[in-house]
Design a protein around this motif. Structure first.
Motif, PDB file in Angstrom:
ATOM      1  N   SER A   1     -16.591  -3.352 -94.758  1.00 47.75           N
ATOM      2  CA  SER A   1     -17.552  -2.942 -93.738  1.00 47.75           C
ATOM      3  C   SER A   1     -18.041  -1.524 -94.014  1.00 47.75           C
ATOM      4  CB  SER A   1     -16.904  -2.969 -92.351  1.00 47.75           C
ATOM      5  OG  SER A   1     -16.510  -4.277 -92.029  1.00 47.75           O
ATOM      6  N   LEU A   2     -19.304  -1.302 -93.736  1.00 49.25           N
ATOM      7  CA  LEU A   2     -19.878   0.031 -93.868  1.00 49.25           C
ATOM      8  C   LEU A   2     -19.330   0.906 -92.742  1.00 49.25           C
ATOM      9  CD1 LEU A   2     -21.927   1.972 -95.200  1.00 49.25           C
ATOM     10  CD2 LEU A   2     -23.641   1.055 -93.622  1.00 49.25           C
ATOM     11  N   ALA A   3     -18.675   2.018 -93.115  1.00 49.88           N
ATOM     12  CA  ALA A   3     -18.077   2.908 -92.122  1.00 49.88           C
ATOM     13  C   ALA A   3     -18.917   4.148 -91.875  1.00 49.88           C
ATOM     14  CB  ALA A   3     -16.676   3.315 -92.569  1.00 49.88           C
ATOM     15  N   HIS A   4     -19.645   4.598 -92.893  1.00 47.42           N
ATOM     16  CA  HIS A   4     -20.391   5.849 -92.757  1.00 47.42           C
ATOM     17  C   HIS A   4     -21.460   5.907 -93.833  1.00 47.42           C
ATOM     18  CE1 HIS A   4     -21.077  10.066 -91.712  1.00 47.42           C
ATOM     19  NE2 HIS A   4     -21.111  10.327 -93.013  1.00 47.42           N
ATOM     20  N   ARG A   5     -22.612   6.474 -93.468  1.00 43.01           N
ATOM     21  CA  ARG A   5     -23.709   6.656 -94.421  1.00 43.01           C
ATOM     22  C   ARG A   5     -24.403   7.972 -94.088  1.00 43.01           C
ATOM     23  NH1 ARG A   5     -28.217   1.982 -95.789  1.00 43.01           N
ATOM     24  NH2 ARG A   5     -29.470   3.228 -97.215  1.00 43.01           N
ATOM     25  N   GLU A   6     -24.708   8.771 -95.121  1.00 43.91           N
ATOM     26  CA  GLU A   6     -25.407  10.040 -94.889  1.00 43.91           C
ATOM     27  C   GLU A   6     -26.050  10.529 -96.178  1.00 43.91           C
ATOM     28  OE1 GLU A   6     -23.160  14.032 -94.833  1.00 43.91           O
ATOM     29  OE2 GLU A   6     -21.578  12.586 -94.312  1.00 43.91           O
ATOM     30  N   VAL A   7     -26.992  11.445 -96.010  1.00 43.09           N
ATOM     31  CA  VAL A   7     -27.595  12.136 -97.144  1.00 43.09           C
ATOM     32  C   VAL A   7     -26.895  13.489 -97.261  1.00 43.09           C
ATOM     33  CG1 VAL A   7     -29.699  13.205 -98.048  1.00 43.09           C
ATOM     34  CG2 VAL A   7     -29.824  10.986 -96.891  1.00 43.09           C
TER      35      VAL A   7
ATOM     36  N   GLU B   1     -27.545  10.161-101.492  1.00 43.45           N
ATOM     37  CA  GLU B   1     -27.213   9.429-100.272  1.00 43.45           C
ATOM     38  C   GLU B   1     -25.929   8.661-100.551  1.00 43.45           C
ATOM     39  OE1 GLU B   1     -29.121   6.547 -96.838  1.00 43.45           O
ATOM     40  OE2 GLU B   1     -30.247   6.877 -98.686  1.00 43.45           O
ATOM     41  N   VAL B   2     -24.994   8.746 -99.618  1.00 45.58           N
ATOM     42  CA  VAL B   2     -23.693   8.120 -99.802  1.00 45.58           C
ATOM     43  C   VAL B   2     -23.414   7.111 -98.702  1.00 45.58           C
ATOM     44  CG1 VAL B   2     -22.770  10.147-101.001  1.00 45.58           C
ATOM     45  CG2 VAL B   2     -22.405   9.907 -98.542  1.00 45.58           C
ATOM     46  N   ALA B   3     -22.613   6.118 -99.044  1.00 46.32           N
ATOM     47  CA  ALA B   3     -22.147   5.127 -98.083  1.00 46.32           C
ATOM     48  C   ALA B   3     -20.667   4.884 -98.359  1.00 46.32           C
ATOM     49  CB  ALA B   3     -22.931   3.830 -98.223  1.00 46.32           C
ATOM     50  N   PHE B   4     -19.855   4.906 -97.314  1.00 46.72           N
ATOM     51  CA  PHE B   4     -18.413   4.688 -97.457  1.00 46.72           C
ATOM     52  C   PHE B   4     -18.033   3.331 -96.900  1.00 46.72           C
ATOM     53  CE2 PHE B   4     -18.641   9.324 -97.563  1.00 46.72           C
ATOM     54  CZ  PHE B   4     -17.780   9.622 -98.613  1.00 46.72           C
ATOM     55  N   LEU B   5     -17.260   2.591 -97.697  1.00 48.05           N
ATOM     56  CA  LEU B   5     -16.754   1.284 -97.295  1.00 48.05           C
ATOM     57  C   LEU B   5     -15.242   1.284 -97.532  1.00 48.05           C
ATOM     58  CD1 LEU B   5     -19.707   0.707 -98.975  1.00 48.05           C
ATOM     59  CD2 LEU B   5     -19.311  -1.397 -97.722  1.00 48.05           C
ATOM     60  N   PRO B   6     -14.441   1.369 -96.451  1.00 52.81           N
ATOM     61  CA  PRO B   6     -12.985   1.467 -96.610  1.00 52.81           C
ATOM     62  C   PRO B   6     -12.336   0.134 -96.981  1.00 52.81           C
ATOM     63  CG  PRO B   6     -13.599   1.587 -94.290  1.00 52.81           C
ATOM     64  CD  PRO B   6     -14.875   1.504 -95.062  1.00 52.81           C
ATOM     65  N   PHE B   7     -11.223   0.276 -97.698  1.00 52.70           N
ATOM     66  CA  PHE B   7     -10.333  -0.841 -97.999  1.00 52.70           C
ATOM     67  C   PHE B   7      -8.918  -0.315 -97.825  1.00 52.70           C
ATOM     68  CE2 PHE B   7     -11.426   1.238-102.010  1.00 52.70           C
ATOM     69  CZ  PHE B   7     -10.180   1.507-102.565  1.00 52.70           C
ATOM     70  N   GLU B   8      -7.930  -1.176 -97.817  1.00 49.01           N
ATOM     71  CA  GLU B   8      -6.570  -0.711 -97.620  1.00 49.01           C
ATOM     72  C   GLU B   8      -6.184   0.252 -98.738  1.00 49.01           C
ATOM     73  OE1 GLU B   8      -2.044  -2.415 -97.112  1.00 49.01           O
ATOM     74  OE2 GLU B   8      -3.733  -3.739 -96.656  1.00 49.01           O
ATOM     75  N   GLY B   9      -5.858   1.469 -98.374  1.00 46.33           N
ATOM     76  CA  GLY B   9      -5.434   2.455 -99.345  1.00 46.33           C
ATOM     77  C   GLY B   9      -6.519   3.375 -99.860  1.00 46.33           C
ATOM     78  N   GLY B  10      -7.765   3.184 -99.449  1.00 49.49           N
ATOM     79  CA  GLY B  10      -8.831   4.054 -99.923  1.00 49.49           C
ATOM     80  C   GLY B  10     -10.194   3.602 -99.444  1.00 49.49           C
ATOM     81  N   ARG B  11     -11.225   4.066-100.144  1.00 50.78           N
ATOM     82  CA  ARG B  11     -12.606   3.718 -99.798  1.00 50.78           C
ATOM     83  C   ARG B  11     -13.447   3.703-101.062  1.00 50.78           C
ATOM     84  NH1 ARG B  11     -14.526   8.253 -95.816  1.00 50.78           N
ATOM     85  NH2 ARG B  11     -13.709   9.566 -97.455  1.00 50.78           N
TER      86      ARG B  11
END
Length: 138
Positions: A27-33, A40-50
């Motif tokens: 799931s998309l957790a955060h997006r920003e320029v 532009e970055v987008a963070f998608l977490p998984f168990e143990g990191g992103r």
């Protein structure tokens, strides 16, 4: 103890990349320029990191240069640290080549610094200090 914060992946089309990673169930957790880095970055977490997906915001971006030279793929590995300034001083004392001599602003209000790939066996390593570590681990 160092902890994996994220794996940075350079992409040419951020929306398409987000969709691809979401197809894995992420799931998309955060997006920003990040204006300073023209990215532009987008963070998608998984168990143990992103995963941090990075798309150039314009042609002056270091990520744009990376894509032009190497194409899409793993850009860097980021490790979470407490007290980034102290870690940088320790690395300088050991003689490691740093890209950033001092912490600088990163995504999500963090402070970051990069270690030169020549000091890390060809891998670009980012050190990240978050102002609120618990907010990132939901």
């Amino acid at each position: 103890m160092l902890k994996l914060d994220h794996i940075g992946v350079a992409v040419t089309d951020l929306a398409q990349a987000i969709e691809a990673y979401q197809s894995l169930g992420l799931s998309l957790a955060h997006r920003e320029v990040v204006e300073r880095d023209a990215v532009e970055v987008a963070f998608l977490p998984f168990e143990g990191g992103r995963f941090e997906l990075l798309a150039p915001h314009d042609e002056t971006s270091p990520v744009a240069r990376f894509l032009a030279k190497r194409g899409p793929g793993i850009h860097h590995v980021a490790l979470a640290v407490d007290h980034l300034q102290a870690v940088l001083a320790q690395l300088k004392a050991l003689g490691l080549t740093l890209i950033d001599q001092e912490p600088r602003p990163g995504a999500e209000g963090s402070q970051v610094a990069f270690i030169h790939p020549s000091a890390m066996g060809g891998v670009l390593v980012e050190l990240v200090e978050h102002p609120n570590k618990e907010a990132l681990r939901d």
